[in-house]
Design an enzyme around this catalytic site. Structure first.
Site, short mmCIF file in Angstrom:
data_model
loop_
_atom_site.label_atom_id
_atom_site.label_comp_id
_atom_site.label_asym_id
_atom_site.label_seq_id
_atom_site.Cartn_x
_atom_site.Cartn_y
_atom_site.Cartn_z
N THR A 78 0.85 -1.20 0.00
CA THR A 78 0.00 0.00 0.00
C THR A 78 0.88 1.24 0.00
O THR A 78 0.65 2.18 -0.76
CB THR A 78 -0.93 -0.01 1.24
OG1 THR A 78 -1.77 -1.16 1.16
CG2 THR A 78 -1.77 1.25 1.31
N ALA A 208 5.53 -8.58 1.74
CA ALA A 208 6.05 -9.87 2.20
C ALA A 208 4.97 -10.86 2.63
O ALA A 208 5.10 -12.07 2.41
CB ALA A 208 7.03 -9.66 3.36
N HIS A 209 3.89 -10.35 3.22
CA HIS A 209 2.92 -11.29 3.81
C HIS A 209 2.09 -12.00 2.74
O HIS A 209 1.30 -12.89 3.07
CB HIS A 209 2.01 -10.59 4.83
CG HIS A 209 1.00 -9.66 4.25
ND1 HIS A 209 -0.32 -10.00 4.12
CD2 HIS A 209 1.11 -8.41 3.76
CE1 HIS A 209 -0.99 -8.97 3.60
NE2 HIS A 209 -0.13 -8.00 3.37
N CYS A 332 -17.45 -8.90 -4.30
CA CYS A 332 -18.81 -8.88 -3.83
C CYS A 332 -19.29 -7.48 -3.59
O CYS A 332 -18.53 -6.54 -3.44
CB CYS A 332 -18.85 -9.70 -2.55
SG CYS A 332 -20.22 -9.33 -1.55
#
Ligand SMILES: *Cc1c(COP(=O)(O)O)cnc(C)c1O
Length: 395
Positions: A78, A208-209, A332
């Site tokens: 981000t 990284a995650h 959604c």
């Protein structure tokens, strides 16, 4: 049904992933004994500085960056995405000579919202719509280019659908027109080969995650010689390009995680793909299910599907009760009432375009987990369709 797996079945790997054991082990010592600031000149500093250099090397190798390029550590993708767009705004767009960004309708909110913010500051933004295959092709980018275009930002692989954009072709096009090119590669790393030189990108974001590293650490690749006004001014960390004392434990873990992710690419494209395909084949055997995007155009771990007559949330609730984690994707309508643009593009009708369930696998999933999931999905769809007000159930 009680879940036979004590930790549940995690099929939401496009949202975040489990930390790799090795990454965890490698960072532990830097949380405990080796806590020096890598910028310090004493022994405490030099030992963490050495570890930092090693981790950075692993990232350069994984991305095939040249050692003249910059890989700047950030807090997450981000931040990297915000930095590229706002930095290019400061360097180029605000002077008005160039005043145009080309991006897509299917970017992550970190790109989309930042583009909307720049529009308020007077920047023109073109949001390309996906074609009938659900992707952006190079001709669309070429047609959108004007004399004013200063930056093209197109994600490598989409987080909801897994669809892959032709980044190497778009990179070549941008390079030949002298237009800066950024790609959000968060969903590509560890799933398909990512080579910054081959793709001719100027900027590339990662987190990284999403590849079994820790949360809260990521980076921005910047090609040699490309200026970019910092988002965070301060000390001289990262050659003055991004200030803030470096989180050495997490950077060390990210280095390990990206190395492992590249080493596991072969496995991802054989074994993970096989399990994904098995799940997908089982879904497609059920009536009135749409899987979004051709398999060959997707990363190996992702399925986004619409199940006629069933709200994504109801399905997730059933799955969750059975110990299985999936997601509706931002596909959604829960936040905005807009239909998913990819689904609209591939010709899904309104009902289908408004409801979706995403399954995203990782190299830690097992065949037993997938078999169990298939069983749970079948039962859940049958149950939900029987009580659905919009679906006529025929056994
Ligand atoms: C998850 C994700 C991001 C944001 O990553 P953070 O670590 O939350 O900053 C950006 N782009 C894509 C495509 C993603 O999937």
């Amino acid at each position: 049904m009680t879940c036979p797996f004590p930790n549940g079945v995690y099929l939401d790997n496009n949202a975040t992933t489990q930390l790799s054991e090795q990454a965890h082990a490698d960072m532990e010592i830097f949380l405990e004994r080796k806590y020096g600031n890598p910028n310090s000149l004493h022994k405490f500093g030099t030992e963490t500085h050495t570890a930092l250099s090693k981790a950075l090397d692993e990232i350069y190798v994984a991305l095939n960056a040249s050692d003249k390029d910059d890989v700047i550590i950030t807090s997450c993708a981000t931040e990297s995405n915000n930095w590229v767009l706002k930095g290019v705004y400061f360097d180029l767009l605000r002077h008005g000579q160039k005043n145009h960004i080309i991006t897509t309708q299917v970017e992550h909110p970190a790109i989309r919202s930042t583009c909307e913010f720049l529009e308020e500051l007077g920047v023109q933004v073109t949001y390309l719509a996906p074609n009938k295959n659900g992707i952006i092709n190079v001709e669309q980018v070429r047609e959108a280019m004007t004399e004013q275009t200063g930056l093209v930002s197109i994600m490598w692989a989409n987080n909801e659908t897994g669809l892959i954009h032709p980044i190497e072709q778009i990179g070549a096009l941008c390079r030949s027109h002298g237009i800066l090119f950024h790609t959000d590669a968060v969903q590509a790393i560890g799933k398909i080969p990512v080579d910054v030189q081959k793709a001719q990108v100027d900027f590339l974001s990662f987190s990284a995650h999403k590849f079994h590293g820790p949360k809260g650490i990521g980076g921005l690749y910047i090609r040699e010689g490309i200026p970019l006004t910092p988002l965070l001014h301060g000390g001289e960390h990262m050659h003055g390009r991004r200030s803030g004392t470096l989180n050495v434990p997490y950077i060390v873990a990210m280095g390990t995680a990206i190395r492992e992710a590249v080493e596991a690419l072969e496995f991802e494209n054989t074994e993970v793909r096989r399990l994904r395909d098995k799940l997908e084949d089982a879904l497609l055997q059920i009536k009135d299910i749409l899987v979004v995007g051709e398999r060959s155009l997707r990363v190996p771990n992702t399925i986004l599907c619409s199940i006629r007559g069933i709200e994504g949330e109801s399905m997730l609730w059933d799955l969750n009760k059975a110990g299985i984690a999936a997601s509706t994707g931002s596909a959604c309508a829960s936040e905005t009432l807009e239909a998913n643009p990819v689904m609209v593009a591939i010709g899904a009708d309104k009902e289908l375009a408004h409801t979706a369930v995403r399954f995203s696998l990782s190299r830690y999933n097992t065949e037993e987990e997938i078999d169990y999931t298939i069983d749970v999905i079948r039962r859940s769809i049958e149950r939900l369709r029987k009580i659905s007000s919009t679906y006529t159930y025929v056994a």
